[in-house]
Design a protein around this motif. Structure first.
Motif, PDB file in Angstrom:
ATOM      1  N   THR A  55       0.898  -1.195  -0.105  1.00 11.19           N
ATOM      2  CA  THR A  55       0.033   0.079   0.036  1.00 11.19           C
ATOM      3  C   THR A  55       0.852   1.223  -0.096  1.00 11.19           C
ATOM      4  N   THR A  56       2.025   1.313   0.901  1.00 11.92           N
ATOM      5  CA  THR A  56       2.780   2.320   0.884  1.00 11.92           C
ATOM      6  C   THR A  56       3.567   2.304  -0.405  1.00 11.92           C
ATOM      7  N   ALA A  57       3.862   1.378  -0.910  1.00 17.31           N
ATOM      8  CA  ALA A  57       4.751   1.388  -2.160  1.00 17.31           C
ATOM      9  C   ALA A  57       3.706   1.928  -3.375  1.00 17.31           C
ATOM     10  N   LEU A  58       2.628   1.685  -3.477  1.00 13.32           N
ATOM     11  CA  LEU A  58       1.738   2.297  -4.597  1.00 13.32           C
ATOM     12  C   LEU A  58       1.447   3.813  -4.044  1.00 13.32           C
ATOM     13  N   HIS A  59       1.346   4.190  -2.894  1.00 13.49           N
ATOM     14  CA  HIS A  59       1.192   5.564  -2.380  1.00 13.49           C
ATOM     15  C   HIS A  59       2.356   6.169  -2.859  1.00 13.49           C
ATOM     16  N   LEU A  60       3.573   5.870  -2.538  1.00 13.07           N
ATOM     17  CA  LEU A  60       4.984   6.478  -2.906  1.00 13.07           C
ATOM     18  C   LEU A  60       4.921   6.644  -4.725  1.00 13.07           C
ATOM     19  N   ALA A  61       4.719   5.753  -5.227  1.00 17.46           N
ATOM     20  CA  ALA A  61       4.522   5.639  -6.878  1.00 17.46           C
ATOM     21  C   ALA A  61       3.872   6.991  -7.152  1.00 17.46           C
ATOM     22  N   VAL A  73      -6.621   8.602 -12.467  1.00 14.71           N
ATOM     23  CA  VAL A  73      -5.897   7.190 -12.568  1.00 14.71           C
ATOM     24  C   VAL A  73      -6.915   6.056 -12.812  1.00 14.71           C
ATOM     25  N   ILE A  74      -6.716   5.504 -13.852  1.00 19.61           N
ATOM     26  CA  ILE A  74      -7.677   4.305 -14.257  1.00 19.61           C
ATOM     27  C   ILE A  74      -6.982   3.078 -13.716  1.00 19.61           C
ATOM     28  N   THR A  75      -7.991   2.276 -13.177  1.00 27.56           N
ATOM     29  CA  THR A  75      -7.497   0.974 -12.706  1.00 27.56           C
ATOM     30  C   THR A  75      -8.822   0.121 -12.524  1.00 27.56           C
ATOM     31  N   ALA A  76      -8.256  -1.039 -12.186  1.00 26.29           N
ATOM     32  CA  ALA A  76      -9.666  -2.136 -11.785  1.00 26.29           C
ATOM     33  C   ALA A  76     -10.302  -1.912 -10.461  1.00 26.29           C
ATOM     34  N   SER A  77     -11.493  -1.867 -10.754  1.00 26.36           N
ATOM     35  CA  SER A  77     -12.424  -2.128  -9.351  1.00 26.36           C
ATOM     36  C   SER A  77     -12.230  -3.276  -8.790  1.00 26.36           C
ATOM     37  N   HIS A  78     -11.879  -4.509  -9.603  1.00 21.14           N
ATOM     38  CA  HIS A  78     -11.745  -5.874  -9.125  1.00 21.14           C
ATOM     39  C   HIS A  78     -10.269  -6.216  -8.539  1.00 21.14           C
ATOM     40  N   SER A  79      -9.927  -5.581  -7.386  1.00 19.99           N
ATOM     41  CA  SER A  79      -8.735  -5.565  -6.771  1.00 19.99           C
ATOM     42  C   SER A  79      -8.926  -5.315  -5.218  1.00 19.99           C
ATOM     43  N   THR A  83      -5.531  -0.624  -3.625  1.00 23.85           N
ATOM     44  CA  THR A  83      -5.153  -0.190  -5.017  1.00 23.85           C
ATOM     45  C   THR A  83      -5.932   1.193  -5.212  1.00 23.85           C
ATOM     46  N   ALA A  84      -7.399   1.188  -5.085  1.00 30.39           N
ATOM     47  CA  ALA A  84      -7.973   2.446  -5.003  1.00 30.39           C
ATOM     48  C   ALA A  84      -7.846   3.579  -4.164  1.00 30.39           C
ATOM     49  N   ASN A  85      -7.561   3.174  -2.816  1.00 29.41           N
ATOM     50  CA  ASN A  85      -7.326   3.718  -1.530  1.00 29.41           C
ATOM     51  C   ASN A  85      -5.968   4.531  -1.943  1.00 29.41           C
ATOM     52  N   CYS A  86      -5.039   4.164  -2.549  1.00 27.25           N
ATOM     53  CA  CYS A  86      -3.770   4.660  -2.847  1.00 27.25           C
ATOM     54  C   CYS A  86      -3.825   6.157  -3.805  1.00 27.25           C
ATOM     55  N   ILE A  87      -4.967   5.738  -4.697  1.00 24.69           N
ATOM     56  CA  ILE A  87      -5.295   6.878  -5.603  1.00 24.69           C
ATOM     57  C   ILE A  87      -5.987   8.184  -4.829  1.00 24.69           C
ATOM     58  N   ARG A  88      -6.887   7.567  -3.827  1.00 28.95           N
ATOM     59  CA  ARG A  88      -7.519   8.722  -3.010  1.00 28.95           C
ATOM     60  C   ARG A  88      -6.440   9.382  -2.023  1.00 28.95           C
ATOM     61  N   TYR A  89      -5.481   8.672  -1.483  1.00 26.14           N
ATOM     62  CA  TYR A  89      -4.534   9.204  -0.950  1.00 26.14           C
ATOM     63  C   TYR A  89      -3.927  10.377  -1.248  1.00 26.14           C
ATOM     64  N   SER A  90      -3.710  10.137  -2.461  1.00 32.95           N
ATOM     65  CA  SER A  90      -2.865  11.187  -3.396  1.00 32.95           C
ATOM     66  C   SER A  90      -3.671  12.524  -3.896  1.00 32.95           C
ATOM     67  N   GLY A  91      -5.284  12.316  -3.624  1.00 31.21           N
ATOM     68  CA  GLY A  91      -6.121  13.274  -4.084  1.00 31.21           C
ATOM     69  C   GLY A  91      -6.543  13.230  -5.353  1.00 31.21           C
ATOM     70  N   ALA A  92      -6.034  12.123  -6.296  1.00 27.18           N
ATOM     71  CA  ALA A  92      -6.450  11.997  -7.708  1.00 27.18           C
ATOM     72  C   ALA A  92      -7.859  11.060  -7.420  1.00 27.18           C
ATOM     73  N   THR A  93      -8.504  11.044  -8.836  1.00 27.03           N
ATOM     74  CA  THR A  93      -9.672  10.541  -8.845  1.00 27.03           C
ATOM     75  C   THR A  93      -9.465   8.934  -9.246  1.00 27.03           C
ATOM     76  N   PRO A  94     -10.022   7.692  -8.980  1.00 29.22           N
ATOM     77  CA  PRO A  94      -9.820   6.735  -9.467  1.00 29.22           C
ATOM     78  C   PRO A  94     -11.062   6.465 -10.330  1.00 29.22           C
ATOM     79  N   VAL A  95     -10.551   6.082 -11.495  1.00 27.09           N
ATOM     80  CA  VAL A  95     -11.607   5.605 -12.523  1.00 27.09           C
ATOM     81  C   VAL A  95     -11.509   4.202 -12.827  1.00 27.09           C
ATOM     82  N   PHE A  96     -12.454   3.410 -12.728  1.00 31.05           N
ATOM     83  CA  PHE A  96     -12.674   1.823 -12.580  1.00 31.05           C
ATOM     84  C   PHE A  96     -13.040   1.369 -13.970  1.00 31.05           C
TER      85      PHE A  96
END
Length: 379
Positions: A55-61, A73-79, A83-96
């Motif tokens: 989780t911290t690796a994805l956030h650092l990325a 950030v486009i990603t799979a909901s099926h995860s 995966t989605a939380n790290c996008i939110r940590y960054s303030g970006a918007t997850p697109v599933f």
């Protein structure tokens, strides 16, 4: 009880942890540095940076790439929800986007449809250790000028055929790959993670951000014959791995090929024992992929209820798990409107179960799992 998974830890790992404890250096130090070098060499990456978990690796990325508010950030909901939380940590918007129903991995054609001028990155998950279609995704990312991040949490030791050669997941195919060493994974450090990249500047940022933005690492300051005062250059995080964990990880790396060999044999045997059951869909390994078989997921016939089957297996001493979760069904993402339907993701969660698989599993244990499952399928 036959567990869903079981970490494979030996006296060698225990001795390594003991040596690290008695060395007097238990935080991030020489064992972490050695683990990073050995992991990089194993996967064929120029750089590897150890952190506290995936989780911290994805956030650092995302942080190192300066992805934030206003970005998609486009990603799979099926995860797993991390995966989605790290996008939110960054303030970006997850697109599933939805998955391919055979591989359970993100569908590149649907990724292409979801790209907009606001898209900064794609996070592609190697779900359950099965490599996703990196050939298509890397070409797609390059064509649109977006970054490809691999959520390789489950994929240590998995391989993919690229440009006519077999290569490990973690070799720079996208921009960054992120791994987990949780006890459910093929190799474990208890908790722990790793980022690999071919970009020296990104690796420098990872190392700065994982340690509070400190200009001088502990190892340099403590080993210097002169007094050094550090500076704090940016707002960073405490995402460090300990030397105790890294010492265990180094021993696990030495056993990775053996552990995967056992899992591949078990997966092959499951396929033989369950391959002719009407309505039961088994995992699909494309000819260009070699999974580490972190999990073994089967899709149940439509006539069977997932929870009922799982409960009957549990009543007979066999642990299972439901299909991988869908983040868009959870409260924090109820407002995250996908660009299209997520039907295959929902079916994978609702109709699939994960069967026990771990390197110490015996054929007798596997026969018991199969016999009880077949009884359910025949009921």
């Amino acid at each position: 009880m036959i567990p869903i998974a079981l970490p494979s830890l030996s006296e060698n790992e225990a001795d390594a942890a003991r040596e690290a404890v008695l060395s007097g250096w238990v935080s991030q130090g020489p064992q972490v540095a050695a683990f990073e070098r050995e992991f990089a060499a194993l996967v064929g990456a120029p750089f590897a940076c150890a952190v506290s978990n995936c989780t911290t690796a994805l956030h650092l990325a995302l942080a190192a790439l300066n992805i934030g508010p206003g970005d998609e950030v486009i990603t799979a909901s099926h995860s797993f929800i991390a995966t989605a939380n790290c996008i939110r940590y960054s303030g970006a918007t997850p697109v599933f986007v939805d998955i391919d129903p055979d591989s359970y991995n993100i569908d590149p054609e649907l990724v292409a449809e979801a790209i907009t001028p606001r898209t900064r990155a794609i996070i592609a998950v190697h779900q359950m250790g099965m490599p996703c279609d990196l050939s298509s995704l890397t070409a797609l990312a390059a064509r649109h000028g977006v970054v490809l991040i691999e959520d390789a949490a489950c994929a240590a030791g998995s391989e993919i055929r690229m440009n006519g050669a077999w290569e490990r997941i973690g070799k720079p195919h996208g921009t960054i790959a992120c791994f987990s060493f949780h006890p459910r994974k093929v190799i474990t450090t208890g908790e722990g993670g790793m980022l690999t990249t071919g970009d020296a500047e990104l690796d420098r940022k990872f190392r700065l951000l994982r340690q509070h933005g400190m200009s001088v690492p502990d190892t340099v300051r403590h080993g210097s014959p002169q007094v050094i005062f550090e500076d704090y250059l940016v707002v960073g995080f405490n995402y460090r791995m300990t030397d105790i964990q890294a010492a265990v990880g180094r021993k696990q790396l030495q056993r990775l090929a053996e552990l995967i060999g056992h899992r591949r044999a078990l997966a092959s045997r499951y396929a033989e024992l369950l391959g002719n059951i009407d309505g039961l869909r088994l995992p699909f390994e494309p000819p260009w992929a070699r999974s580490n078989w972190q999990s073994y997921c089967v899709r149940l016939p439509d006539r069977l209820d997932q929870r009922t089957v799982m409960q009957h297996l549990l009543d007979r001493g066999i642990a299972t798990r439901r299909g991988i979760m869908c983040s868009h069904r959870e409260a924090p993402y109820a407002d995250a409107a996908p660009r299209h339907g997520l039907r295959q993701s929902e079916l994978a969660q609702d109709r699939s179960i994960l069967l026990p698989i771990y390197s110490q599993m015996s054929e007798n244990d596997q026969d018991r799992v199969v016999d009880v499952l077949l009884a359910e399928l025949d009921s």
